[in-house]
Design a protein around this motif. Structure first.
Motif, PDB file in Angstrom:
ATOM      1  N   GLU A   1       0.947   8.559  -6.683  1.00 26.29           N
ATOM      2  CA  GLU A   1       0.881  10.017  -6.512  1.00 26.29           C
ATOM      3  C   GLU A   1       1.888  10.670  -7.444  1.00 26.29           C
ATOM      4  O   GLU A   1       1.574  11.643  -8.136  1.00 26.29           O
TER       5      GLU A   1
ATOM      6  N   PRO B   1       0.794  -1.238   0.000  1.00 28.22           N
ATOM      7  CA  PRO B   1       0.000   0.000   0.000  1.00 28.22           C
ATOM      8  C   PRO B   1       0.826   1.288   0.000  1.00 28.22           C
ATOM      9  O   PRO B   1       0.461   2.245  -0.696  1.00 28.22           O
ATOM     10  N   VAL B   2       1.919   1.324   0.751  1.00 25.67           N
ATOM     11  CA  VAL B   2       2.703   2.567   0.784  1.00 25.67           C
ATOM     12  C   VAL B   2       3.336   2.810  -0.580  1.00 25.67           C
ATOM     13  O   VAL B   2       3.257   3.901  -1.145  1.00 25.67           O
TER      14      VAL B   2
ATOM     15  N   PHE C   1      -7.611   5.399  -4.599  1.00 25.38           N
ATOM     16  CA  PHE C   1      -6.628   4.485  -3.992  1.00 25.38           C
ATOM     17  C   PHE C   1      -7.186   3.071  -3.890  1.00 25.38           C
ATOM     18  O   PHE C   1      -6.481   2.091  -4.142  1.00 25.38           O
ATOM     19  N   ARG C   2      -8.450   2.960  -3.572  1.00 32.45           N
ATOM     20  CA  ARG C   2      -9.042   1.626  -3.448  1.00 32.45           C
ATOM     21  C   ARG C   2      -9.156   0.925  -4.799  1.00 32.45           C
ATOM     22  O   ARG C   2      -9.202  -0.298  -4.861  1.00 32.45           O
TER      23      ARG C   2
ATOM     24  N   HIS D   1      -9.139  11.054  -3.331  1.00 31.33           N
ATOM     25  CA  HIS D   1      -7.976  10.209  -3.051  1.00 31.33           C
ATOM     26  C   HIS D   1      -8.399   8.796  -2.627  1.00 31.33           C
ATOM     27  O   HIS D   1      -7.880   7.799  -3.145  1.00 31.33           O
ATOM     28  N   HIS D   2      -9.341   8.719  -1.714  1.00 31.43           N
ATOM     29  CA  HIS D   2      -9.693   7.409  -1.128  1.00 31.43           C
ATOM     30  C   HIS D   2     -10.328   6.475  -2.164  1.00 31.43           C
ATOM     31  O   HIS D   2      -9.995   5.294  -2.229  1.00 31.43           O
ATOM     32  N   ARG D   3     -11.224   7.034  -2.963  1.00 33.72           N
ATOM     33  CA  ARG D   3     -11.888   6.187  -3.972  1.00 33.72           C
ATOM     34  C   ARG D   3     -10.852   5.640  -4.960  1.00 33.72           C
ATOM     35  O   ARG D   3     -10.794   4.447  -5.232  1.00 33.72           O
TER      36      ARG D   3
ATOM     37  N   ASN E   1      -4.993   0.086  -5.258  1.00 33.33           N
ATOM     38  CA  ASN E   1      -4.271  -0.749  -4.302  1.00 33.33           C
ATOM     39  C   ASN E   1      -4.733  -2.197  -4.363  1.00 33.33           C
ATOM     40  O   ASN E   1      -5.922  -2.491  -4.239  1.00 33.33           O
TER      41      ASN E   1
ATOM     42  N   LEU F   1      -2.990   9.245  -8.710  1.00 30.31           N
ATOM     43  CA  LEU F   1      -3.648   9.240  -7.391  1.00 30.31           C
ATOM     44  C   LEU F   1      -3.781  10.699  -6.947  1.00 30.31           C
ATOM     45  O   LEU F   1      -2.792  11.360  -6.638  1.00 30.31           O
ATOM     46  N   PRO F   2      -5.023  11.202  -6.934  1.00 28.71           N
ATOM     47  CA  PRO F   2      -5.185  12.636  -6.665  1.00 28.71           C
ATOM     48  C   PRO F   2      -5.027  12.989  -5.185  1.00 28.71           C
ATOM     49  O   PRO F   2      -5.119  12.128  -4.322  1.00 28.71           O
ATOM     50  N   TRP F   3      -4.797  14.248  -4.931  1.00 37.07           N
ATOM     51  CA  TRP F   3      -4.911  14.799  -3.585  1.00 37.07           C
ATOM     52  C   TRP F   3      -6.387  15.140  -3.377  1.00 37.07           C
ATOM     53  O   TRP F   3      -7.107  15.421  -4.328  1.00 37.07           O
TER      54      TRP F   3
ATOM     55  N   ALA G   1       0.777   3.960  -3.047  1.00 37.29           N
ATOM     56  CA  ALA G   1       0.357   5.350  -2.850  1.00 37.29           C
ATOM     57  C   ALA G   1       1.443   6.313  -3.330  1.00 37.29           C
ATOM     58  O   ALA G   1       1.166   7.270  -4.063  1.00 37.29           O
ATOM     59  N   VAL G   2       2.681   6.041  -2.942  1.00 35.48           N
ATOM     60  CA  VAL G   2       3.768   6.970  -3.261  1.00 35.48           C
ATOM     61  C   VAL G   2       3.972   7.048  -4.774  1.00 35.48           C
ATOM     62  O   VAL G   2       4.041   8.125  -5.360  1.00 35.48           O
TER      63      VAL G   2
END
Ligand SMILES: Cc1cc2nc3c(=O)[nH]c(=O)nc-3n(C[C@H](O)[C@H](O)[C@H](O)COP(=O)(O)OP(=O)(O)OC[C@H]3O[C@@H](n4cnc5c(N)ncnc54)[C@H](O)[C@@H]3O)c2cc1C
Ligand code: SF4
Lengths: 148, 532
Positions: free
Chosen positions: B365, B357-358, B380-381, B376-378, B384, B370-372, B361-362
């Motif tokens: 982004e 996951p890290v 990322f899911r 972001h949450h939608r 990931n 992967l937006p700010w 995300a990194v």
């Protein structure tokens, strides 16, 4: 050691930009990256990233013309966009620090359906899969290129 | 002064361990000097909750980022591909990903077959028994019988296909393209004291379970039991020579930083394709003003990296992500030359199971997918646990301007000049990379992947360090002869990846170690007249 390496203004700005990167969400039942526990994790583990993160925060403050945390929402958004665009290695380090602490928080991992543990010693189980999938490859065959 | 040893090996990595083990049966006094120390698996990243973050710091694959006292800095500013390695007992095998193909027979004859570069002075058959021996000791897993790869006999069954493997296999079948479970050095059963893989998913940077074969847990315990002496935290500065132009020993810094001289009758270098030319170039004398074994001028030249063309995307169904070894399947569909593709030679493919996951995300982004903010949450899911990757290992041809020299300014903690890398990706490699990316895109799209991203070359992908002290029969065109002995210095041998003549399109370590065992065998056969 690291918490002392950022000034109060830098810490406020870090918290503010972190919340803009990953805001809290009721829908996903997760805190934002400005959550006190996540912020504390960041400050406690900054370590070798301290210098670049401090540089990134200074850059942010310069773009803001003062403390970033004190800007109104519109201006903050514009400065954050600019920071993301031109911030270079320092900004990338700051974002990475935010994300690496966020994505190991228990509440966040739980929301992702991940276990709250280190990989070792339990490991994971992997399905063996259906190896008959290889049958077409075997049937096609082929030859190795000959070497003289 | 210290007593001379019969054989002094510099470097305890993949090749140093293999050569030490093989020579041990001679009962000569064998000493290995290694700048790093022994590893402690209890401290490996996967034992802690911060396992992913460590990869960005003290467990980075880049020595420049890691900056441990055991590391030396490398000036790779003038290279789009940055050098990665590890300096410890086990060398870079502590970090490697354990993907285990070998060079193909045709890789040894590229000049004859394709009119480029040079043929090797040895052929695949000369290495066959050593490939087999090495696979047994490193402990490989895989499925024998791949029609497009040299025949191997892994002592353990292949890794599970997992979720990612099944998705890749189905897509490759739809396209009618070759794929096969990779040979790896990941133990899939308990093997010779090693516990089986439990899918920690963290083979790079290091396996806390001991399932991944690194030479600190395979060759070295055997070699030490057989009498080899391994001195750690000893960094060699230079190889000295006597009035006859023979190697007389080495000057090194011991664990307390004190300069020492160790005399030796035979010196073997196993410092990898960057460390070896660095050491030779730093071993200047009146007799060898351009560095040791460098009358050809080729020490440090012809550096080959294997530019990696990587493309990945995200499928709807879950993939194995970090819950499995990254190695999985390979493809040799585009391995051999087909000039209609617009380039000569070819590439092997390594499929990638996913990411944690890290890391997800990194990287996402940074890639801008992967937006700010709110969304972001939608997003990322969606990303990931859904990543699927295709990495092409492109054959790099030798070019003299791709080189390792000594940096005029940068030095390590002992004041030894650091290596400097000058490297550009050739036009042929660029075309190959474009071809690979196009094929990778087809595979990913067939698998239903979206949000496709590219790393080409993988910037931190300088893990294969080859060609900088090449093998050959002509002393004007090579540094060592066909059994690893320096043309210029009759008691100096090189056994690491620097002696590769060409690079093939596969990860090199299986071949590096087979070569090291072959050279040890040649030495054993010639003990009575080794210096003739
Ligand atoms: C992240 C990563 C992933 C990889 N994945 C794969 C893979 O999947 N498959 C594959 O085949 N290969 C892979 N590799 C490459 C593989 O690790 C190398 O090919 C292999 O280890 C090279 O063996 P070597 O003996 O030439 O050198 P190394 O294993 O690098 O050993 C060299 C040793 O020499 C020591 N040394 C150097 N200079 C001195 C000195 N002056 N004095 C004393 N000691 C010295 C170093 O400390 C080191 O221990 C990977 C490498 C990395 C870093
Ligand atoms: S996946 Fe297997 S080999 Fe890799 S680190 Fe985990 S246990 Fe070791």
């Amino acid at each position: 050691m690291s918490a002392d390496n950022l000034t109060r203004t830098q810490r406020d700005d870090l918290r503010t930009i972190a919340a803009m990167i990953v805001p809290a969400s009721d829908a996903y039942k997760v805190p934002g990256a400005d959550d006190p526990a996540i912020q504390a994790d960041m400050l406690a583990t900054l370590g070798r990233d301290t210098k670049l993160v401090a540089a990134a925060l200074d850059h942010l403050a310069r773009l803001a013309g003062g403390p970033f945390a004190e800007l109104d929402a519109n201006r903050r958004e514009a400065v954050a966009q600019e920071f993301r665009k031109v911030g270079g290695a320092a900004a990338a380090t700051l974002v990475r620090v935010v994300l690496q602490c966020y994505y190991r928080d228990d509440r966040v991992l739980r929301s992702l359906g991940l276990e709250l543990r280190a990989p070792f010693p339990k490991g994971h189980v992997l399905p063996d899969g259906d190896w008959s999938l290889l049958d077409p490859v075997k049937a096609r065959g082929g030859t190795l290129r000959r070497a003289p | 002064m210290k007593d001379p040893v019969d054989v002094l090996i510099i470097g305890a990595g993949a090749s140093g361990a293999a050569v030490a083990w093989s020579l041990a049966e001679t009962k000569m006094h064998i000493l290995c000097l290694e700048q790093g120390g022994w590893m402690n698996p209890a401290e490996y990243p996967s034992t802690g909750r911060d396992w992913e973050a460590k990869f960005y710091g003290e467990w980075s694959s880049s020595p420049n980022v890691r900056g441990r006292p055991e590391d030396y800095p490398i000036n790779d500013d003038n290279s789009p591909i940055k050098v990665v390695n590890y300096n410890a007992v086990g060398g870079s095998t502590v970090m490697y990903t354990a993907h285990w193909p070998r060079l193909h027979p045709s890789d040894f004859k590229v000049k004859t077959l394709d009119g480029v570069a040079d043929d090797w002075p040895i052929d695949y058959d000369a290495l066959t028994p050593f490939f087999e021996e090495n696979d047994r000791i490193m402990g490989t897993s895989g499925l024998s019988g791949d029609p497009l790869s040299p025949l191997t006999h892994p002592p353990m069954p292949q890794q599970p296909m997992g979720l990612s493997g099944a998705i890749v296999g189905k897509a490759m079948n739809k396209l009618g393209w070759h794929w096969w479970p990779s040979d790896t050095t990941v133990a899939t059963m308990d093997y010779e004291g090693r516990a089986r893989c439990i899918n920690l998913g963290h083979c790079t940077p290091a396996c806390a379970q001991g399932a991944k074969s690194s030479t600190d847990i395979t060759y070295w315990p055997h070699a030490i039991r057989a009498g080899v002496e391994l001195r750690t935290h000893c960094r060699v500065r230079e190889i000295t020579t006597d009035e006859n132009g023979m190697a007389s020993g080495v000057v090194y810094y011991d664990k307390d930083g004190v300069e020492q001289f160790q005399p030796a009758h035979v010196v073997i270098i196993a410092c990898n394709g960057v460390g070896t030319p660095r050491l030779l170039l730093n071993s200047k004398s009146n007799r060898f003003p351009n560095g040791l074994a460098n009358s050809s001028g080729l020490v440090g030249k012809n550096l080959m990296f294997h530019p990696y063309a990587q493309i990945y995307g995200y499928v709807e169904e879950p993939t194995d992500s970090n819950r499995a070894p990254p190695t999985c399947l390979w493809s040799k569909e585009w391995y051999d030359t087909d000039l209609s593709r617009g380039f000569v030679r070819g590439y092997g493919v390594q499929f990638v199971r996913g990411a944690g996951p890290v890391f997800e995300a990194v990287v996402s982004e940074q890639k801008g997918i992967l937006p700010w903010g709110e969304d972001h949450h939608r997003v990322f899911r969606k990303l990931n646990g859904h990543r699927l990757g295709f990495s092409a290992i492109c054959e790099d041809l030798p070019e003299e301007h791709n080189q390792v020299t000594l940096d005029p300014v940068l030095k390590d903690s002992h004041g030894i000049p650091a290596p400097k890398i000058d490297y550009t990706i050739s036009e042929n490699s660029r075309k190959m990379m474009e071809h690979a990316l196009a094929r990778g895109r087809e595979v990913l799209e067939t698998a239903g992947a979206t949000d496709i991203c590219i790393n080409s070359p993988i910037p931190w992908g300088g893990w294969h360090l080859l060609g900088t002290a090449r093998m050959g029969t002509d002393p004007n065109r090579s540094v060592v002869n066909e059994w690893g002995r320096a043309h210029d210095v009759k008691n100096l041998f090189i056994v690491d990846g620097s002696i590769f003549v060409t690079s093939g399109g596969v990860n090199p370590t299986s071949t590096i170690q087979a070569l090291a065992l072959y050279i040890a065998d040649q030495m054993k056969q010639r003990l009575a007249n080794l210096f003739d």
